[in-house]
Design an enzyme around this catalytic site. Structure first.
Site, PDB file in Angstrom:
ATOM      1  N   SER A   1      -9.762   1.800   2.827  1.00 50.05           N
ATOM      2  CA  SER A   1      -8.864   2.555   1.990  1.00 50.05           C
ATOM      3  C   SER A   1      -7.827   1.708   1.246  1.00 50.05           C
ATOM      4  CB  SER A   1      -8.126   3.598   2.838  1.00 50.05           C
ATOM      5  OG  SER A   1      -7.272   2.970   3.762  1.00 50.05           O
TER       6      SER A   1
ATOM      7  N   LYS B   1       0.859  -1.183   0.000  1.00 51.25           N
ATOM      8  CA  LYS B   1       0.000   0.000   0.000  1.00 51.25           C
ATOM      9  C   LYS B   1       0.898   1.236   0.000  1.00 51.25           C
ATOM     10  CE  LYS B   1      -3.901   1.968   2.630  1.00 51.25           C
ATOM     11  NZ  LYS B   1      -4.810   1.746   3.783  1.00 51.25           N
TER      12      LYS B   1
ATOM     13  N   SER C   1      -9.997  -0.510   7.022  1.00 53.70           N
ATOM     14  CA  SER C   1      -9.368  -0.299   5.708  1.00 53.70           C
ATOM     15  C   SER C   1      -8.639  -1.501   5.115  1.00 53.70           C
ATOM     16  CB  SER C   1      -8.389   0.879   5.772  1.00 53.70           C
ATOM     17  OG  SER C   1      -9.082   2.096   5.723  1.00 53.70           O
TER      18      SER C   1
END
Lengths: 487, 101
Positions: free
Chosen positions: A154, A79, A178
């Site tokens: 997210s 990420k 997330s």
């Protein structure tokens, strides 16, 4: 036979150990799948193919010299808020456009030490604020199961890449859901470890008392494997726990006899999609069939969790994001004096959702409002923690839906931030209580959208929730299904 | 204690809060944010239903207290590496607008 990009981490590690293929073969397969699929999915912000291939060749050379680390030669995606030395780290924000990380996050250093190949930067909501990845300043990421829908967020890029077989596994971060929610939306396994289980050093901070790093994988076994690789006490993060890391993989297997699983009555509520509820109820029945005893429990303060979260998380974010001022790194917009420079830089660099949260967080901490909002929220956080402490006296783990609905269409919730926030209602309490939870695929809606089952455990109960998730996964076909786009 | 629940309007002075946050906002941004923030703050006010008298606040979910290590010099990020992302730097220092005439 599956293509090499479709392998799980465990399968890849086994093949590599048997020299049935090389790390370079696997990395090339992943790169070609990104080449083929990512124009549509948009999971990656950047892919450094040369660096990945160089790391793969180094891993292959090490293996011929007799090295055999657990993840030697296995590519893992990151990420875009995890610092990897010499790679960009933008947090999907314009304010960090061009930033190059000068050091490795501890999880990255640990993966390197285990032999992993670090491959690519994955899209996300800007600074991890959002539940759909629509808040990325760079690009949308599409759900591999239905390209007209969001992948969740997210960690949307991390989940979509795994689902589309553009990665074997990825790391994400989870502040209010997330990791678990995008894993649920994309039909993969997403683990939010106990607060302190994994070092946060090198994770760009959003809400420091809630953030945790965790894996997104194709199977529960892979989740256990990666958790073992990234966990443990770290001198660079004083909130990391000084507790031994068990062999999570060794503890997998067997049925669910002797385990009591709680169903919180407050989680099966109005607003929960009927098909999602049906899938979760069938999953609960499957767990009973596997030997678990199902008990009804109560988490009476659940309905306050979203309110508590949007005070505490935004307050912490407003402080953490103060560092982006155009002086030491990132975007700088010149001003007449330092204050003008900060104001202009932050106005130009942050997107709408980040601004909204910074303003909200600044407001709840401001003079005259601190006690009424922030302090009160911290007290209600105590009540939510106590709910779970009481519940875990009656059961070993808790079963819930991951999210009230399956993946929704682009734009559906963008205009109404509160509606978007309420999508986190089942995942947020876990972060507030600092405990652990894993999202496991548990079926599909009639439109063939994945549904996730959340297994929540007490602090440091990862071995229990992984064992439950694994037993359930092995008894059901869901994890074997792939979206058409994968190949 | 000034308590927000006693303020009847619930109006947030977004321009003032933006100043506290060191973030310029355009008029149209303020116009858009104003009702959204008030809706969210209206929602979080449901916490006022609860009696939290005598409840300890949770700042951190885990019982870790101050953590210390020996005060020894160790390897750390090289000065040049730390400066590499600076938008403006000279002689190993960050350049900022003039503060003192």
């Amino acid at each position: 036979m599956a293509n090499l990009n479709q392998l799980t981490v465990a399968e890849a590690a086994e093949k590599l150990a048997k020299r049935a293929c090389s790390s370079e073969d696997i990395v090339r397969a992943v790169l070609s799948s990104i080449e083929k699929t990512d124009k549509q999915v948009g999971a990656y912000l950047t892919v450094d193919a040369e660096s990945a291939l160089a790391q793969a060749r180094a891993a292959d050379t090490a293996r011929t010299k007799g090295e055999n680390k657990p993840l030697l030669g296995v590519p893992i995606g990151m990420k875009d808020l995890l610092n990897v030395k010499r790679q960009p780290c933008t947090c999907a924000s314009k304010i960090l456009n061009g930033y190059v990380a000068p050091y490795d996050a501890t999880v990255v250093a640990k993966l390197r030490a285990a032999g992993a190949v670090l491959l690519g930067r994955l899209n996300m909501d800007e600074f991890a604020m959002g539940g759909s990845t629509e808040n990325s300043a760079y690009q949308p990421t599409r759900n591999p199961w239905d390209l007209s829908r969001v992948p969740g967020g997210s960690s949307g890029g991390s989940a979509a890449a795994v689902a589309a077989d553009e990665a074997l596994a990825t790391l994400g971060s989870d502040t209010g859901g997330s990791i678990r929610q995008p894993a649920g939306f994309c039909g993969c396994v997403g683990l939010k470890p106990t607060y302190g289980r994994v070092s946060r050093y090198g994770l760009t901070a959003f809400a420091s008392s809630l953030d945790q790093i965790g894996p997104l994988t194709k199977t529960v076994r892979d989740s256990a494997l990666l958790l073992g690789a990234i966990s443990g006490r770290d001198e660079m993060d004083s909130t990391s726990l000084d507790v031994p890391v068990p062999d999570y993989v060794a503890q997998l297997g067997g049925d669910l006899k002797g385990l009591r699983l709680g169903l919180p009555r407050e989680y099966f509520i109005e607003g929960l999609d009927a098909e999602v509820e049906q899938s979760v109820r069938v999953a609960v029945a499957k767990c009973r069939e596997l030997g678990a005893e199902i008990v009804e429990i109560s988490l009476p303060h659940s309905k306050y969790a979203v309110a508590v979260y949007y005070i505490i998380a935004t307050a912490e974010a407003s402080a953490n994001l103060a560092r982006f001022d155009g002086v030491r790194y990132g975007l700088r917009v010149d001003g007449e004096d330092p204050l003008d420079q900060y104001g202009k830089t932050r106005a130009a660099g942050f997107g709408q959702e980040v601004k909204r949260r910074i303003i909200l967080g600044t407001y709840v901490l401001s003079s005259g409002y601190h006690d009424a909002y922030y302090l009160r929220a911290q007290k209600v956080r105590t009540l939510i923690r106590r709910d779970f402490e009481a519940a875990f006296k009656q059961c070993d783990a808790i079963l819930t839906p991951v999210a009230p609905t399956a993946a929704y269409k682009f734009g559906e919730k963008l205009a109404d931030p509160l509606k978007m926030y309420l999508g986190d209602i089942f995942t947020i309490p876990v972060n507030l209580a600092g405990i652990c939870g894993v999202s496991v695929p548990c079926g599909f809606t009639s439109e063939k959208l994945p549904v996730g089952l959340q297994v929540i455990g007490p602090a440091l109960g990862e071995n229990v929730i992984l064992k439950i998730g694994h037993a359930y996964e092995q008894a059901t076909p869901w994890h074997k299904e792939k979206p058409e786009i994968s190949g | 204690m000034t308590s927000a629940e006693n303020k009847p309007s619930g109006r947030i002075d977004v321009r003032y809060v933006a100043h506290l946050a060191r973030m310029h906002l355009a008029d149209d941004e303020i116009a858009r944010l104003q009702p959204q923030l008030e809706q969210i703050v209206g929602y979080v006010r449901q916490l006022n239903e609860l009696n939290v008298e005598g409840i300890e606040p949770t700042a951190h979910a885990i019982p870790v207290q101050n953590v210390f290590r020996a005060d020894e010099v160790r390897e750390c990020l090289d000065h040049d590496a730390a400066m590499k992302n600076a938008p403006l730097a000279r002689e190993g220092q960050f350049i900022v607008p003039k503060i003192i005439e």
